[in-house]
Motif scaffolding. Structure first.
Motif, PDB file in Angstrom:
ATOM      1  N   ILE A 298       0.852  -1.192   0.000  1.00  0.00           N
ATOM      2  CA  ILE A 298       0.000   0.000   0.000  1.00  0.00           C
ATOM      3  C   ILE A 298       0.885   1.238   0.000  1.00  0.00           C
ATOM      4  CG2 ILE A 298      -1.729   1.318   1.276  1.00  0.00           C
ATOM      5  CD1 ILE A 298      -2.758  -1.275   2.441  1.00  0.00           C
ATOM      6  N   TYR A 299       0.606   2.150  -0.913  1.00  0.00           N
ATOM      7  CA  TYR A 299       1.374   3.392  -1.017  1.00  0.00           C
ATOM      8  C   TYR A 299       0.649   4.475  -0.214  1.00  0.00           C
ATOM      9  CZ  TYR A 299       3.711   7.424  -3.129  1.00  0.00           C
ATOM     10  OH  TYR A 299       4.419   8.575  -3.318  1.00  0.00           O
ATOM     11  N   TYR A 300       1.163   4.742   0.982  1.00  0.00           N
ATOM     12  CA  TYR A 300       0.486   5.684   1.872  1.00  0.00           C
ATOM     13  C   TYR A 300       0.745   7.143   1.492  1.00  0.00           C
ATOM     14  CZ  TYR A 300      -0.496   1.704   4.891  1.00  0.00           C
ATOM     15  OH  TYR A 300      -0.954   0.517   5.387  1.00  0.00           O
ATOM     16  N   GLY A 301       1.617   7.372   0.544  1.00  0.00           N
ATOM     17  CA  GLY A 301       1.903   8.746   0.132  1.00  0.00           C
ATOM     18  C   GLY A 301       0.979   9.260  -0.949  1.00  0.00           C
ATOM     19  N   GLN A 302      -0.100   8.542  -1.229  1.00  0.00           N
ATOM     20  CA  GLN A 302      -1.008   8.992  -2.288  1.00  0.00           C
ATOM     21  C   GLN A 302      -1.627  10.347  -1.970  1.00  0.00           C
ATOM     22  OE1 GLN A 302      -3.654   5.855  -3.984  1.00  0.00           O
ATOM     23  NE2 GLN A 302      -2.734   4.542  -2.432  1.00  0.00           N
ATOM     24  N   ARG A 303      -1.882  10.583  -0.699  1.00  0.00           N
ATOM     25  CA  ARG A 303      -2.539  11.840  -0.322  1.00  0.00           C
ATOM     26  C   ARG A 303      -1.658  13.050  -0.622  1.00  0.00           C
ATOM     27  NH1 ARG A 303      -0.288  13.777   4.223  1.00  0.00           N
ATOM     28  NH2 ARG A 303       1.014  12.370   5.468  1.00  0.00           N
ATOM     29  N   LYS A 304      -0.338  12.842  -0.707  1.00  0.00           N
ATOM     30  CA  LYS A 304       0.572  13.956  -0.995  1.00  0.00           C
ATOM     31  C   LYS A 304       0.568  14.327  -2.472  1.00  0.00           C
ATOM     32  CE  LYS A 304       3.686  12.478   2.698  1.00  0.00           C
ATOM     33  NZ  LYS A 304       5.058  12.014   3.025  1.00  0.00           N
ATOM     34  N   ARG A 305       0.105  13.395  -3.330  1.00  0.00           N
ATOM     35  CA  ARG A 305       0.006  13.634  -4.766  1.00  0.00           C
ATOM     36  C   ARG A 305       1.348  14.096  -5.339  1.00  0.00           C
ATOM     37  NH1 ARG A 305      -3.056  17.370  -6.630  1.00  0.00           N
ATOM     38  NH2 ARG A 305      -3.820  16.205  -8.430  1.00  0.00           N
ATOM     39  N   VAL A 306       2.377  13.284  -5.120  1.00  0.00           N
ATOM     40  CA  VAL A 306       3.704  13.593  -5.645  1.00  0.00           C
ATOM     41  C   VAL A 306       4.178  12.531  -6.634  1.00  0.00           C
ATOM     42  CG1 VAL A 306       4.421  14.929  -3.634  1.00  0.00           C
ATOM     43  CG2 VAL A 306       4.789  12.454  -3.665  1.00  0.00           C
ATOM     44  N   ASN A 307       3.337  11.550  -6.936  1.00  0.00           N
ATOM     45  CA  ASN A 307       3.706  10.536  -7.905  1.00  0.00           C
ATOM     46  C   ASN A 307       3.612  11.129  -9.309  1.00  0.00           C
ATOM     47  OD1 ASN A 307       3.056   8.169  -9.832  1.00  0.00           O
ATOM     48  ND2 ASN A 307       3.835   7.156  -7.992  1.00  0.00           N
ATOM     49  N   ILE A 308       4.745  11.203 -10.004  1.00  0.00           N
ATOM     50  CA  ILE A 308       4.799  11.912 -11.278  1.00  0.00           C
ATOM     51  C   ILE A 308       3.919  11.235 -12.324  1.00  0.00           C
ATOM     52  CG2 ILE A 308       6.315  12.717 -13.106  1.00  0.00           C
ATOM     53  CD1 ILE A 308       6.695  14.150 -10.504  1.00  0.00           C
ATOM     54  N   GLY A 309       3.930   9.906 -12.382  1.00  0.00           N
ATOM     55  CA  GLY A 309       3.126   9.211 -13.381  1.00  0.00           C
ATOM     56  C   GLY A 309       1.644   9.499 -13.241  1.00  0.00           C
ATOM     57  N   ASP A 310       1.147   9.493 -12.002  1.00  0.00           N
ATOM     58  CA  ASP A 310      -0.275   9.791 -11.774  1.00  0.00           C
ATOM     59  C   ASP A 310      -0.602  11.237 -12.112  1.00  0.00           C
ATOM     60  OD1 ASP A 310      -0.588   7.205 -10.943  1.00  0.00           O
ATOM     61  OD2 ASP A 310      -0.480   7.668  -8.796  1.00  0.00           O
ATOM     62  N   LEU A 311       0.285  12.158 -11.752  1.00  0.00           N
ATOM     63  CA  LEU A 311       0.033  13.572 -12.038  1.00  0.00           C
ATOM     64  C   LEU A 311       0.020  13.841 -13.539  1.00  0.00           C
ATOM     65  CD1 LEU A 311       2.147  15.395  -9.293  1.00  0.00           C
ATOM     66  CD2 LEU A 311      -0.338  15.340  -9.489  1.00  0.00           C
ATOM     67  N   VAL A 312       0.914  13.199 -14.273  1.00  0.00           N
ATOM     68  CA  VAL A 312       0.928  13.372 -15.729  1.00  0.00           C
ATOM     69  C   VAL A 312      -0.374  12.866 -16.332  1.00  0.00           C
ATOM     70  CG1 VAL A 312       2.023  12.581 -17.852  1.00  0.00           C
ATOM     71  CG2 VAL A 312       3.441  13.320 -15.937  1.00  0.00           C
ATOM     72  N   GLN A 313      -0.846  11.711 -15.883  1.00  0.00           N
ATOM     73  CA  GLN A 313      -2.103  11.165 -16.401  1.00  0.00           C
ATOM     74  C   GLN A 313      -3.270  12.095 -16.080  1.00  0.00           C
ATOM     75  OE1 GLN A 313      -2.406   8.557 -18.341  1.00  0.00           O
ATOM     76  NE2 GLN A 313      -4.651   8.604 -18.449  1.00  0.00           N
ATOM     77  N   GLU A 314      -3.327  12.607 -14.848  1.00  0.00           N
ATOM     78  CA  GLU A 314      -4.394  13.538 -14.475  1.00  0.00           C
ATOM     79  C   GLU A 314      -4.341  14.799 -15.331  1.00  0.00           C
ATOM     80  OE1 GLU A 314      -4.160  14.429 -10.373  1.00  0.00           O
ATOM     81  OE2 GLU A 314      -4.378  12.356  -9.689  1.00  0.00           O
ATOM     82  N   THR A 315      -3.135  15.319 -15.548  1.00  0.00           N
ATOM     83  CA  THR A 315      -2.992  16.555 -16.318  1.00  0.00           C
ATOM     84  C   THR A 315      -3.430  16.357 -17.763  1.00  0.00           C
ATOM     85  OG1 THR A 315      -1.118  17.173 -14.912  1.00  0.00           O
ATOM     86  CG2 THR A 315      -1.380  18.365 -16.972  1.00  0.00           C
ATOM     87  N   LEU A 316      -3.046  15.259 -18.373  1.00  0.00           N
ATOM     88  CA  LEU A 316      -3.452  14.997 -19.756  1.00  0.00           C
ATOM     89  C   LEU A 316      -4.963  14.831 -19.876  1.00  0.00           C
ATOM     90  CD1 LEU A 316      -0.634  12.515 -20.874  1.00  0.00           C
ATOM     91  CD2 LEU A 316      -0.815  14.955 -21.358  1.00  0.00           C
TER      92      LEU A 316
END
Length: 357
Positions: free
Chosen positions: A311-329
């Motif tokens: 489990i990645y508990y750092g999701q709430r920080k929203r610092v995962n680059i891959g997820d942010l790129v997908q959200e931005t696109l």
């Protein structure tokens, strides 16, 4: 989704400060200490001037040694030292002869000759060779091959994910140290805020918004907090003033992305998400500039944290680059009009539509 993302991005500046405090005072991680640049230490203290050649995102390409072509076996060989992996010279032959007779090539070896007058020293400089009597048979009569060792140059590394130069020469730093920005830090018990000495409605967005956006690549406090928080404040209150300023924001955004620093890229992606939903037609106005913004996003699109089934508990920080790129696109496609998807697909071939699918 867009409104939820915008609400989460509002607290980016405060989260950065909280993360710094956590690393420095609680976890005491020495590898994540505060960034400090040299200052003049005068009564009018400011950052020491950097070289005019220093450029954000700049880098020096490595000198790559290309292989040589040998006509004897129509093969390309990389230049290697005259020693095998164990540090022993394979074979050296001394004598006299003509230069044309000295340089010879074989399938698994290359002879390199050093001339001193009419004498020469011929050294075997193999790129691929077989050590004798190292197989299970060991003799020349066996049909089994000996143990192979390879000495050849590896393909050059691209270093696509390496951090690049990020000198402290932003427009925001220069204007803030000179006292030309109507802002200051307001300290409070629940977190720091920006104190504006002028109402944001009265600010000239053509002048101030590009300056604040240029400070998004700052990593030293208080410049980073003021630039990030100030940018979000201006985007929240800008409304129709933001659309005419879009062309002036592309260069500072591209410069920040070219640093390829994950922390800076995460901030810029959150700002882009907020920018698109800040007013009407802004998403469509960004479509012509995808060629400047999306190349770096294409590089980091698949840069995710691989933790298996944990489990990645750092999701709430929203610092995962891959997820942010997908959200931005996805935000770009939703607010970019009918031409958004085809332009995103051209620059990011692995992107799949969130609307058509």
């Amino acid at each position: 989704m867009a409104s939820t993302t915008a609400n989460l991005n509002r607290y980016t500046a405060s989260e950065l400060q909280a993360e710094d405090y956590l690393n420095q005072h609680i976890i005491r991680d020495t590898t994540k200490g505060p960034v400090r640049h040299r200052e003049t230490l005068s009564c009018f203290d400011k950052t020491m001037q950097v070289s005019s050649k220093a450029r954000a995102g700049g880098h020096e390409s490595e000198k790559v040694e290309l292989p040589e072509y040998h006509a004897s076996d129509a093969t390309f060989y990389y230049k290697t030292s005259s020693q095998n992996p164990k540090g022993k010279v394979l074979r050296t032959v001394k004598g006299e002869g003509e230069k044309d007779d000295v340089r010879k090539g074989g399938r698994n070896h290359v002879f390199v000759a050093d001339f001193v007058g009419n004498s020469y020293c011929l050294t075997v400089c193999c790129t691929e060779f077989t050590l004798a009597h190292t197989g299970s048979g060991g003799a020349t009569s066996t049909s089994l091959k000996g143990k192979s060792s390879f000495v050849k140059g590896a393909p050059p590394a691209a270093h696509a994910f390496h951090r690049r130069n990020n000198p402290p020469n932003t427009e925001f730093r220069k204007f803030y140290e000179r006292g030309d920005l109507p802002i200051s830090v307001k300290h409070s018990g629940v977190g720091n805020r920006i104190k504006w000495s002028v109402d944001t409605d009265k600010l000239d967005y053509h002048h101030y918004l590009p300056i604040f956006v240029s400070g998004l690549r700052e990593k030293e406090e208080p410049f980073r907090f003021l630039a990030v928080k100030g940018t979000f404040d201006l985007l929240e209150e800008g409304g129709s003033k933001i659309l005419p300023v879009i062309p002036q924001l592309i260069i500072p955004i591209k410069t920040a992305l070219n640093t390829r620093d994950p922390e800076v890229i995460a901030i810029v992606l959150k700002v882009l998400q907020q920018l698109v939903v800040s007013g009407e037609l802004i998403g469509e106005a960004l479509v012509p500039y995808y060629r400047q913004i999306l190349p770096v996003l294409n590089i980091f699109k698949n840069k995710n944290t691989n933790i298996g089934d944990a489990i990645y508990y750092g999701q709430r920080k929203r610092v995962n680059i891959g997820d942010l790129v997908q959200e931005t696109l996805e935000v770009f496609e939703q607010h970019g009009g009918e031409d958004a998807f085809i332009n995103i697909k051209y620059m990011v071939p692995t992107y799949e539509s969130c609307i058509l699918n």
